[in-house]
Enzyme design. Structure first.
Site, mmCIF file in Angstrom:
data_model
loop_
_atom_site.group_PDB
_atom_site.id
_atom_site.type_symbol
_atom_site.label_atom_id
_atom_site.label_comp_id
_atom_site.label_asym_id
_atom_site.label_seq_id
_atom_site.Cartn_x
_atom_site.Cartn_y
_atom_site.Cartn_z
ATOM 1 N N LYS A 186 114.220 49.942 17.801
ATOM 2 C CA LYS A 186 113.627 48.822 17.059
ATOM 3 C C LYS A 186 114.399 47.521 17.266
ATOM 4 O O LYS A 186 113.868 46.440 17.041
ATOM 5 C CB LYS A 186 113.516 49.168 15.583
ATOM 6 C CG LYS A 186 112.478 50.257 15.360
ATOM 7 C CD LYS A 186 112.093 50.428 13.915
ATOM 8 C CE LYS A 186 110.943 51.400 13.751
ATOM 9 N NZ LYS A 186 111.313 52.803 14.058
HETATM 10 C C1 LIG Z 1 110.442 53.799 14.403
HETATM 11 C C2 LIG Z 1 110.953 54.960 15.152
HETATM 12 C C3 LIG Z 1 110.093 55.825 15.874
HETATM 13 C C4 LIG Z 1 108.590 55.660 15.843
HETATM 14 O O1 LIG Z 1 108.151 54.529 16.568
HETATM 15 P P1 LIG Z 1 106.688 53.921 16.378
HETATM 16 O O2 LIG Z 1 106.673 52.635 17.127
HETATM 17 O O3 LIG Z 1 106.527 53.715 14.897
HETATM 18 O O4 LIG Z 1 105.719 54.919 16.912
HETATM 19 C C5 LIG Z 1 110.656 56.853 16.608
HETATM 20 N N1 LIG Z 1 111.999 57.048 16.642
HETATM 21 C C6 LIG Z 1 112.858 56.244 15.958
HETATM 22 C C7 LIG Z 1 114.311 56.537 16.031
HETATM 23 C C8 LIG Z 1 112.371 55.168 15.204
HETATM 24 O O5 LIG Z 1 113.225 54.388 14.532
#
Ligand SMILES: *Cc1c(COP(=O)(O)O)cnc(C)c1O
Length: 452
Positions: free
Chosen positions: A110
């Site tokens: 993220k």
């Molecule tokens: C947010 C997150 C996901 C999921 O990603 P999306 O874009 O919501 O599908 C998977 N793994 C981790 C570690 C995350 O923080």
């Protein structure tokens, strides 16, 4: 580039407006009006350094900043990632590769979206001369990545609500040990939904929103999706040239933002054979991609908590393209979904997706097996990506978080701990939190008092 709403009820807007609004005013999500083709030399020449690739791709969508300015914003966003490749590709077996997306400040993918979002907020404040207050609720990763995207920036204060005692100690430390004056972490008595309800109430109160100059750190901001598209191209360019046919990308998925970014850049010309939607036990998307039925169920907390979702908010973007950009059809389907809790999507198997799901036991098993087979430790989210991999095709699994963020699960799976220096440093710091009653009026008063 113009951006339009998936529900068709608003005028097209430019890059900065789409960024600043987050959600479109008609309740839909912004998508690019047209998907441009990737420049033809991008996939032929040698792999570009990450920031250079990011300018090239983001520049296709952003006509609002001049090139030098965009270059500056991108450099600032990815400059302090710990690995100079930013998203290095590691080979585990002949056909198996892993794309490490955990070299940013909070050790999860993220950071790619939220570092850019932070610098775009700063740019917006400089341009408009108006300070802002960012308000959000988090169950963990999004909040800490947003905090790190905005910590120490002038003209913006950040208020992040989270359920007290219900996020991991390390996640809490990433939000509360920043030493930044402009960060206000607020533990709320209750669940994530209670925290989220307070944010929704304040954001939905137009008088409060305007008076407090509130902005959101939305999981559906189009800029996050655009930023994430970059590393799919970066991964592809790191593959040995004789391995670039028929590539599968496996994406641990919750809200469908990450995998949608990959699918979008595939529509722009990146050669990909298949996208694998890897879910945990909260498998609304697994059921969708295997049956064509999109149906809400209760959330059951899992060992991969950032994928514990009831509804995959970014899926609406994909639905819009699946409907051949028919916004009226998308609006009708979303309305039916919201009122009935389920919809059937016609001809759903036509697309190049498949799906897997992993129980908590599968997650433990996969962590163990990956360690035994490849001497590599994956985090519980990434572990979902190792479910039912086809050994005969070139596969890139996206590693969405660093294993050191989830010490208990890793210990249970392989009997040892994985550490990370930046997390060890955090453990020595003091947490700074602000105590506020769990209701909208109290939070509003707190923001007024601590406004930027
Ligand atoms: C947010 C997150 C996901 C999921 O990603 P999306 O874009 O919501 O599908 C998977 N793994 C981790 C570690 C995350 O923080």
């Amino acid at each position: 580039m113009q951006f339009v709403s998936t529900r068709g009820g608003t005028e097209p807007v430019g890059f900065q407006k789409a960024f600043a609004s987050g959600l479109a005013p008609d309740g839909g999500l912004y998508v690019p009006k047209n998907l441009p083709l990737l420049p033809s030399d991008l996939l032929i020449d040698e792999a570009l350094p990450y920031p250079a690739l990011a300018w090239d791709i983001l520049g296709l969508f952003d006509d609002d900043h001049d090139t030098d300015h965009l270059v500056e914003i991108v450099d600032k966003s990815y400059g302090d990632f710990s690995d100079s490749m930013s998203a290095p590709l590691t080979q585990l077996a002949e056909n198996l590769f892993i794309l490490e997306l955990f070299h940013g400040p909070t050790l999860a993918f993220k950071d790619f979206g939220l570092q850019l979002v932070g610098n775009l907020f700063e740019d917006q404040i400089e341009r408009t001369g108006e300070t802002i207050n960012v308000l959000g609720a988090t169950s963990g990763d999004t909040g800490s990545a947003a905090v790190h995207g905005l910590a120490g920036q002038k003209g913006v204060n950040v208020f992040i609500l989270y359920p007290k005692g219900r996020i991991s100690d390390l996640q809490e430390r990433q939000m509360t040990c920043t030493d930044a004056e402009n960060i206000f972490p607020i533990p709320i008595e209750g669940t994530f939904d209670d925290a989220q309800a307070i944010v929704k109430e304040l954001m939905g109160d137009l008088e409060a929103k305007e008076k407090l100059r509130l902005s959101a750190v939305n999981s559906i901001n189009i800029v996050r999706v655009l930023a994430q598209a970059v590393y799919y191209v970066h991964a592809y360019m790191q593959l040995p040239p004789d391995r670039r046919d028929d590539v599968n990308f496996v994406v641990p998925t919750g809200n469908f933002g990450n995998i949608f970014a990959g699918w979008m850049v595939h529509q722009m010309g990146l050669p990909v054979d298949r996208f694998v939607v890897a879910t945990n036990q909260n498998d609304i998307l697994y059921r969708l991609f295997t049956t064509g039925k999109y149906e809400i169920e209760d959330v059951h907390p899992s060992r991969a908590p950032s994928m514990d979702i009831q509804v995959a908010s970014n899926f609406e973007r994909f639905l819009y393209y699946h409907n051949e950009k028919n916004a009226d059809a998308t609006l009708a389907q979303m309305a039916q979904f919201m009122s009935e809790g389920s919809i059937e999507i016609p001809n759903f198997n036509a697309s190049n997706f498949s799906a897997t799901h992993s129980s908590d036991e599968d997650i433990i098993e996969n962590i163990k097996r990956v360690k035994e087979d490849y001497d590599y430790v994956v985090d519980p989210h990434t572990a979902c990506g190792f479910q039912d991999i086809d050994p005969d095709v070139t596969t890139i699994v996206l590693a969405t978080a660093h294993p050191a963020k989830f010490p208990k699960t890793i210990k249970k799976a392989i009997g040892e701990e994985v550490t990370d220096e930046s997390l060890e440093r955090l453990k020595k710091k003091k947490k700074k939190t602000f105590s506020v009653d769990a209701n909208a009026a109290a939070v509003r008063e707190f923001i007024e008092k601590h406004s930027a």
